[in-house]
Write an enzyme that holds these catalytic residues in place. Structure first.
Site, PDB file in Angstrom:
ATOM      1  N   THR A 117      59.119  51.124  45.064  1.00 31.15           N
ATOM      2  CA  THR A 117      59.195  49.974  44.164  1.00 31.15           C
ATOM      3  C   THR A 117      60.037  50.259  42.927  1.00 31.15           C
ATOM      4  O   THR A 117      60.110  51.406  42.466  1.00 31.15           O
ATOM      5  CB  THR A 117      57.774  49.594  43.701  1.00 31.15           C
ATOM      6  N   TYR A 141      50.282  51.435  39.223  1.00 31.67           N
ATOM      7  CA  TYR A 141      50.916  51.050  40.492  1.00 31.67           C
ATOM      8  C   TYR A 141      52.218  51.839  40.699  1.00 31.67           C
ATOM      9  O   TYR A 141      52.429  52.462  41.751  1.00 31.67           O
ATOM     10  CB  TYR A 141      51.190  49.541  40.492  1.00 31.67           C
TER      11      TYR A 141
HETATM   12  N1  LIG Z   1      55.993  42.056  47.051  1.00 28.29           N
HETATM   13  C1  LIG Z   1      56.863  42.728  46.287  1.00 28.29           C
HETATM   14  O1  LIG Z   1      57.600  42.139  45.500  1.00 28.29           O
HETATM   15  C2  LIG Z   1      56.977  44.221  46.416  1.00 28.29           C
HETATM   16  C3  LIG Z   1      57.866  44.887  45.575  1.00 28.29           C
HETATM   17  C4  LIG Z   1      57.971  46.287  45.667  1.00 28.29           C
HETATM   18  C5  LIG Z   1      57.259  46.978  46.623  1.00 28.29           C
HETATM   19  N2  LIG Z   1      56.391  46.300  47.437  1.00 28.29           N
HETATM   20  C6  LIG Z   1      55.660  47.073  48.435  1.00 28.29           C
HETATM   21  O2  LIG Z   1      55.801  46.465  49.709  1.00 28.29           O
HETATM   22  C7  LIG Z   1      54.655  46.733  50.508  1.00 28.29           C
HETATM   23  C8  LIG Z   1      54.162  45.455  51.136  1.00 28.29           C
HETATM   24  O3  LIG Z   1      53.794  44.547  50.115  1.00 28.29           O
HETATM   25  P1  LIG Z   1      53.467  43.006  50.407  1.00 28.29           P
HETATM   26  O4  LIG Z   1      54.050  42.212  49.314  1.00 28.29           O
HETATM   27  O5  LIG Z   1      53.794  42.683  51.812  1.00 28.29           O
HETATM   28  O6  LIG Z   1      51.878  43.004  50.195  1.00 28.29           O
HETATM   29  P2  LIG Z   1      50.710  42.488  51.149  1.00 28.29           P
HETATM   30  O7  LIG Z   1      49.456  42.614  50.349  1.00 28.29           O
HETATM   31  O8  LIG Z   1      51.044  41.156  51.731  1.00 28.29           O
HETATM   32  O9  LIG Z   1      50.732  43.554  52.317  1.00 28.29           O
HETATM   33  C9  LIG Z   1      50.041  44.788  52.269  1.00 28.29           C
HETATM   34  C10 LIG Z   1      49.326  44.943  53.599  1.00 28.29           C
HETATM   35  O10 LIG Z   1      48.710  46.223  53.631  1.00 28.29           O
HETATM   36  C11 LIG Z   1      47.372  46.079  54.109  1.00 28.29           C
HETATM   37  N3  LIG Z   1      46.629  47.216  53.553  1.00 28.29           N
HETATM   38  C12 LIG Z   1      46.418  47.514  52.253  1.00 28.29           C
HETATM   39  N4  LIG Z   1      45.736  48.655  52.141  1.00 28.29           N
HETATM   40  C13 LIG Z   1      45.517  49.102  53.395  1.00 28.29           C
HETATM   41  C14 LIG Z   1      44.872  50.263  53.954  1.00 28.29           C
HETATM   42  N5  LIG Z   1      44.281  51.180  53.162  1.00 28.29           N
HETATM   43  N6  LIG Z   1      44.843  50.408  55.295  1.00 28.29           N
HETATM   44  C15 LIG Z   1      45.406  49.494  56.112  1.00 28.29           C
HETATM   45  N7  LIG Z   1      46.027  48.379  55.647  1.00 28.29           N
HETATM   46  C16 LIG Z   1      46.085  48.191  54.299  1.00 28.29           C
HETATM   47  C17 LIG Z   1      46.926  44.718  53.652  1.00 28.29           C
HETATM   48  O11 LIG Z   1      45.870  44.160  54.414  1.00 28.29           O
HETATM   49  C18 LIG Z   1      48.224  43.915  53.813  1.00 28.29           C
HETATM   50  O12 LIG Z   1      48.323  43.359  55.092  1.00 28.29           O
HETATM   51  C19 LIG Z   1      53.657  47.426  49.580  1.00 28.29           C
HETATM   52  O13 LIG Z   1      53.706  48.810  49.814  1.00 28.29           O
HETATM   53  C20 LIG Z   1      54.172  47.103  48.190  1.00 28.29           C
HETATM   54  O14 LIG Z   1      53.818  48.092  47.257  1.00 28.29           O
HETATM   55  C21 LIG Z   1      56.231  44.944  47.354  1.00 28.29           C
HETATM   56  O1  LIG Z   2      51.992  33.382  36.911  1.00 33.50           O
HETATM   57  C1  LIG Z   2      52.883  34.176  36.576  1.00 33.50           C
HETATM   58  C2  LIG Z   2      53.291  35.265  37.403  1.00 33.50           C
HETATM   59  C3  LIG Z   2      54.282  36.126  36.934  1.00 33.50           C
HETATM   60  N1  LIG Z   2      54.848  35.930  35.728  1.00 33.50           N
HETATM   61  C4  LIG Z   2      55.901  36.856  35.248  1.00 33.50           C
HETATM   62  O2  LIG Z   2      56.923  36.905  36.220  1.00 33.50           O
HETATM   63  C5  LIG Z   2      57.522  38.207  36.268  1.00 33.50           C
HETATM   64  C6  LIG Z   2      57.466  38.710  37.689  1.00 33.50           C
HETATM   65  O3  LIG Z   2      56.099  38.954  38.019  1.00 33.50           O
HETATM   66  P1  LIG Z   2      55.586  39.180  39.515  1.00 33.50           P
HETATM   67  O4  LIG Z   2      56.189  38.160  40.400  1.00 33.50           O
HETATM   68  O5  LIG Z   2      54.100  39.277  39.461  1.00 33.50           O
HETATM   69  O6  LIG Z   2      56.227  40.567  39.912  1.00 33.50           O
HETATM   70  P2  LIG Z   2      56.217  41.981  39.184  1.00 33.50           P
HETATM   71  O7  LIG Z   2      55.041  42.174  38.298  1.00 33.50           O
HETATM   72  O8  LIG Z   2      57.586  42.152  38.580  1.00 33.50           O
HETATM   73  O9  LIG Z   2      55.995  42.971  40.396  1.00 33.50           O
HETATM   74  C7  LIG Z   2      56.614  42.749  41.668  1.00 33.50           C
HETATM   75  O10 LIG Z   2      57.838  43.418  41.699  1.00 33.50           O
HETATM   76  C8  LIG Z   2      57.736  44.817  41.530  1.00 33.50           C
HETATM   77  C9  LIG Z   2      59.130  45.403  41.604  1.00 33.50           C
HETATM   78  O11 LIG Z   2      59.935  44.913  40.570  1.00 33.50           O
HETATM   79  C10 LIG Z   2      56.879  45.370  42.652  1.00 33.50           C
HETATM   80  O12 LIG Z   2      56.740  46.725  42.499  1.00 33.50           O
HETATM   81  C11 LIG Z   2      55.499  44.728  42.668  1.00 33.50           C
HETATM   82  O13 LIG Z   2      54.772  45.165  43.814  1.00 33.50           O
HETATM   83  C12 LIG Z   2      55.672  43.245  42.748  1.00 33.50           C
HETATM   84  O14 LIG Z   2      54.386  42.624  42.624  1.00 33.50           O
HETATM   85  C13 LIG Z   2      56.711  39.063  35.284  1.00 33.50           C
HETATM   86  O15 LIG Z   2      57.375  39.072  34.060  1.00 33.50           O
HETATM   87  C14 LIG Z   2      55.412  38.290  35.111  1.00 33.50           C
HETATM   88  O16 LIG Z   2      54.781  38.467  33.853  1.00 33.50           O
HETATM   89  C15 LIG Z   2      54.476  34.867  34.913  1.00 33.50           C
HETATM   90  O17 LIG Z   2      54.984  34.688  33.805  1.00 33.50           O
HETATM   91  N2  LIG Z   2      53.501  34.016  35.371  1.00 33.50           N
END
Ligand SMILES: NC(=O)c1ccc[n+]([C@@H]2O[C@H](COP(=O)([O-])OP(=O)(O)OC[C@H]3O[C@@H](n4cnc5c(N)ncnc54)[C@H](O)[C@@H]3O)[C@@H](O)[C@H]2O)c1
Ligand SMILES: O=c1ccn([C@@H]2O[C@H](COP(=O)(O)OP(=O)(O)O[C@H]3O[C@H](CO)[C@@H](O)[C@H](O)[C@H]3O)[C@@H](O)[C@H]2O)c(=O)[nH]1
Length: 338
Positions: A117, A141
């Protein structure tokens, strides 16, 4: 050979499963369904419901399938929750990931793709941020993920693993074919919350912090479309299977949008002027995160196809509408798993 996709019932891992099946790969998903959905995993993939830290379950998977690659998506992902529950985050994201790396090393599974991330960079001194910029996470995180990068680096050296750690910036949007999107109703991500507000699923949206040192005072983020991100994983898989060495790569487009700009686009796409409230800063939020996005193009030949925030918001909006109306396509009966 089969690929073990942890977290494959979740948002991003689910898109990986679709892409792998589209490419004719054999896929085994391990997911505890804490935030994922069994219905999101196509019946063509094997779905094992369980914890990544459950060694007996991992051994059973290795005995039943010839796994050559682990794509590790499973994690807890909400930055402010990690501030209030750091030990839960370190257990799930770091301790259990360590066990998974050990499982790979012991079982000769030599390819590992890791969901890292942008949060590993903390509050960067300058944007864009490059892979060799200082890693100094400002929330548990980000720390929980950076430690896994270190574990992989050391384990790779000692045990002959190769890995690609992909540092995602902010992932958003949905499958362009409409098969999947971000489905957890209590997700906290900005675009998800904003489209829910536009559809009346939530009452308005709080803007967390309007006094940041950014052009309009709200946080800047680099929003990457989920299928573009998954294309990077497919290229990483090819790289590792081809004998390529370990890599750490940013995944972003190289330009950012402020929270206010995102809200304006969601209002425009939806045609709904939902309520926004100025709120205080949220714990653990850096002001700006924008990817230096060159290395991944050079190393993997990645070319983004959906670098358009309007398109990303439209995909998220369309998926959210299906969720609200109960019309999302279900890829399997939710009880058909091990
Ligand atoms: N969404 C973002 O913007 C973002 C940004 C950076 C990194 N990531 C990373 O991407 C990955 C996927 O994120 P996502 O947005 O799809 O989230 P998500 O919550 O939709 O997916 C995570 C999945 O992992 C499963 N899980 C969690 N803990 C587990 C465990 N101990 N054993 C088995 N399954 C488990 C959950 O049930 C879920 O299906 C994560 O590693 C997250 O840190 C996401
Ligand atoms: O209701 C809301 C939700 C979010 N935000 C703002 O929007 C921005 C983006 O927030 P969010 O979409 O929650 O993402 P991040 O906190 O930036 O984190 C995401 O992006 C990261 C990488 O940049 C990943 O590591 C994390 O897993 C993923 O949740 C931030 O400034 C938040 O404070 C608001 O103002 N209002």
């Amino acid at each position: 050979m089969a690929i073990l996709v942890t977290g494959g019932a979740g948002y991003i891992g689910g898109h990986m499963v679709l892409a792998l099946l589209d490419a004719g790969e054999q896929v085994v998903v391990l997911d505890d369904l804490s935030t994922g959905f069994a219905w999101a995993v196509p019946a063509a993939a094997t779905l094992v419901v369980g914890d990544i830290g459950d060694e007996a379950k991992l051994r059973a998977i290795a005995a039943a399938h010839q796994i050559d690659t682990i794509a590790h998506f499973a994690a807890k992902i909400v930055v402010p929750d990690s501030v209030s529950d750091p030990l839960g985050y370190y257990l799930n994201n770091t301790v259990k990931a360590r066990a998974l790396v050990e499982f790979a090393a012991r079982n000769g599974i030599s390819n590992f793709i890791f969901s890292s991330t942008a949060a590993v960079y903390g509050e960067p001194a300058v944007n864009p941020i490059f892979e060799n910029s200082l890693t100094a996470p400002i929330n548990p995180y980000g720390r929980s993920k950076l430690m896994v990068e270190w574990i992989l680096e050391d384990a790779a050296r000692a045990h002959g693993l190769s890995y690609v750690a992909l540092r995602y910036f902010n992932v958003a949007g949905a499958d362009p074919k409409g098969r999947l999107g971000q489905s957890a109703s209590n997700a906290t991500h900005l675009i998800k919350v904003a489209v829910q507000a536009a559809l009346g699923v939530r009452k308005g949206l709080d803007i967390f912090g309007t006094d940041y040192p950014t052009p309009d005072g709200t946080c800047l983020r680099d929003y990457i479309q989920v299928s573009d991100l998954i294309a990077a994983h497919v290229l990483a898989l090819k790289h590792l299977r081809g004998g390529g060495g370990s890599l750490v790569l940013n995944c972003g487009y190289g330009h950012g949008y402020s929270v206010s700009e995102v809200v304006d686009i969601v209002k425009d796409v939806s045609g709904v002027d939902f309520e926004t409230r100025r709120a205080g800063r949220r714990a653990g939020d850096p002001a700006a995160l924008v990817a230096g996005a060159e290395r991944i193009r050079v190393e993997l030949g990645w070319v983004p196809r959906h670098d358009n925030l309007r398109e990303i918001v439209t995909q998220a909006y369309e998926w959210e509408r299906k969720l609200r109306d109960g019309t999302v396509p279900k890829a399997r009966a939710s009880s058909s798993h091990f």
